[in-house]
Design a protein around this motif. Structure first.
Motif, short mmCIF file in Angstrom:
data_model
loop_
_atom_site.label_atom_id
_atom_site.label_comp_id
_atom_site.label_asym_id
_atom_site.label_seq_id
_atom_site.Cartn_x
_atom_site.Cartn_y
_atom_site.Cartn_z
N ALA A 131 0.83 -1.20 0.00
CA ALA A 131 0.00 0.00 0.00
C ALA A 131 0.87 1.26 0.00
O ALA A 131 0.58 2.23 -0.71
CB ALA A 131 -0.94 -0.01 1.20
N ALA A 132 1.95 1.24 0.78
CA ALA A 132 2.86 2.39 0.81
C ALA A 132 3.55 2.57 -0.54
O ALA A 132 3.70 3.71 -1.03
CB ALA A 132 3.89 2.22 1.92
N ALA A 133 3.95 1.49 -1.18
CA ALA A 133 4.60 1.59 -2.48
C ALA A 133 3.63 2.12 -3.53
O ALA A 133 4.00 2.98 -4.35
CB ALA A 133 5.14 0.22 -2.91
N ASN A 134 2.39 1.65 -3.53
CA ASN A 134 1.39 2.16 -4.46
C ASN A 134 1.10 3.63 -4.21
O ASN A 134 0.92 4.42 -5.15
CB ASN A 134 0.10 1.34 -4.37
CG ASN A 134 0.25 -0.03 -4.96
OD1 ASN A 134 1.11 -0.27 -5.81
ND2 ASN A 134 -0.57 -0.96 -4.50
N TRP A 135 1.05 4.03 -2.94
CA TRP A 135 0.82 5.43 -2.59
C TRP A 135 1.97 6.31 -3.08
O TRP A 135 1.74 7.38 -3.65
CB TRP A 135 0.63 5.56 -1.09
CG TRP A 135 0.54 6.97 -0.61
CD1 TRP A 135 -0.51 7.82 -0.78
CD2 TRP A 135 1.54 7.68 0.10
NE1 TRP A 135 -0.22 9.03 -0.21
CE2 TRP A 135 1.04 8.97 0.35
CE3 TRP A 135 2.81 7.35 0.57
CZ2 TRP A 135 1.76 9.93 1.03
CZ3 TRP A 135 3.52 8.30 1.26
CH2 TRP A 135 3.01 9.59 1.48
N MET A 136 3.21 5.83 -2.88
CA MET A 136 4.36 6.61 -3.35
C MET A 136 4.33 6.74 -4.88
O MET A 136 4.62 7.81 -5.42
CB MET A 136 5.66 5.96 -2.90
CG MET A 136 5.96 6.18 -1.43
SD MET A 136 7.58 5.58 -0.97
CE MET A 136 7.17 3.96 -0.40
N PHE A 137 3.99 5.67 -5.58
CA PHE A 137 3.91 5.71 -7.03
C PHE A 137 2.85 6.71 -7.48
O PHE A 137 3.07 7.51 -8.40
CB PHE A 137 3.59 4.32 -7.58
CG PHE A 137 3.47 4.28 -9.07
CD1 PHE A 137 4.61 4.21 -9.86
CD2 PHE A 137 2.22 4.31 -9.68
CE1 PHE A 137 4.50 4.18 -11.24
CE2 PHE A 137 2.11 4.27 -11.05
CZ PHE A 137 3.25 4.21 -11.84
#
Length: 122
Positions: free
Chosen positions: A55-61
Motif C-alpha cells: 500500500a505504501a509503495a502504491n501510494w508513493m507511485f
C-alpha cells in the motif's frame, strides 16, 4: 479430560501444567489471557506487513505520478492487536538496538515471537 482428576489426585500437577502450557493458540484460555493477539500467528503478521508495504509503495507511485494539488491520502496500516495485555509495549517503528553477539555463542534456532515480528515490521 476431567479437571477434577487433579483434585482426586489421579492427575499430577506437572501433567496439568504441561497440558495448560501447550494449549492451542485458539483455546479459550489463550484468548482470555492475550485477547486478539492470541489469534494472530507469525504468518498473519507477515501478511499484514506485506499489505502495508504494498500500500505504501502504491501510494508513493501515485504521489510521484500525480499533479501537485491532486496528491492521494496516505494509506492506513492494517490494524494489529495490541500487546499491552502481555506487559509488552505496542509495536513501534523505531528499531531497538541489538546487543553485539558473543564470538563464542551459537545463533538462536528459535523462531521469532509474534511480538518480535510486529516490532520489527512496525
Amino acid at each position: 479430560m476431567d479437571l477434577l482428576d487433579w483434585h482426586r489426585e489421579t492427575l499430577s500437577a506437572r501433567r496439568l501444567a504441561l497440558l495448560v502450557k501447550h494449549l492451542p493458540r485458539d483455546s479459550a484460555l489463550n484468548r482470555e489471557l492475550h485477547g486478539e493477539a492470541a489469534e494472530w500467528s507469525v504468518s498473519d503478521h507477515l501478511l499484514a506487513a506485506a499489505v502495508d508495504h504494498l500500500a505504501a509503495a502504491n501510494w508513493m507511485f501515485a504521489c510521484v505520478n500525480s499533479e501537485e494539488g491532486d496528491q492521494p491520502e496516505p494509506p492506513t496500516p492494517v490494524p494489529r492487536p495490541s500487546y499491552d495485555d502481555e506487559g509488552e509495549a505496542p509495536p513501534t517503528t523505531e528499531p531497538s538496538p541489538s546487543p553485539s553477539p558473543d564470538p563464542g555463542s551459537t545463533p538462536n534456532d528459535e523462531a521469532p515471537s509474534a511480538v518480535q515480528l510486529a516490532r520489527f515490521f512496525g
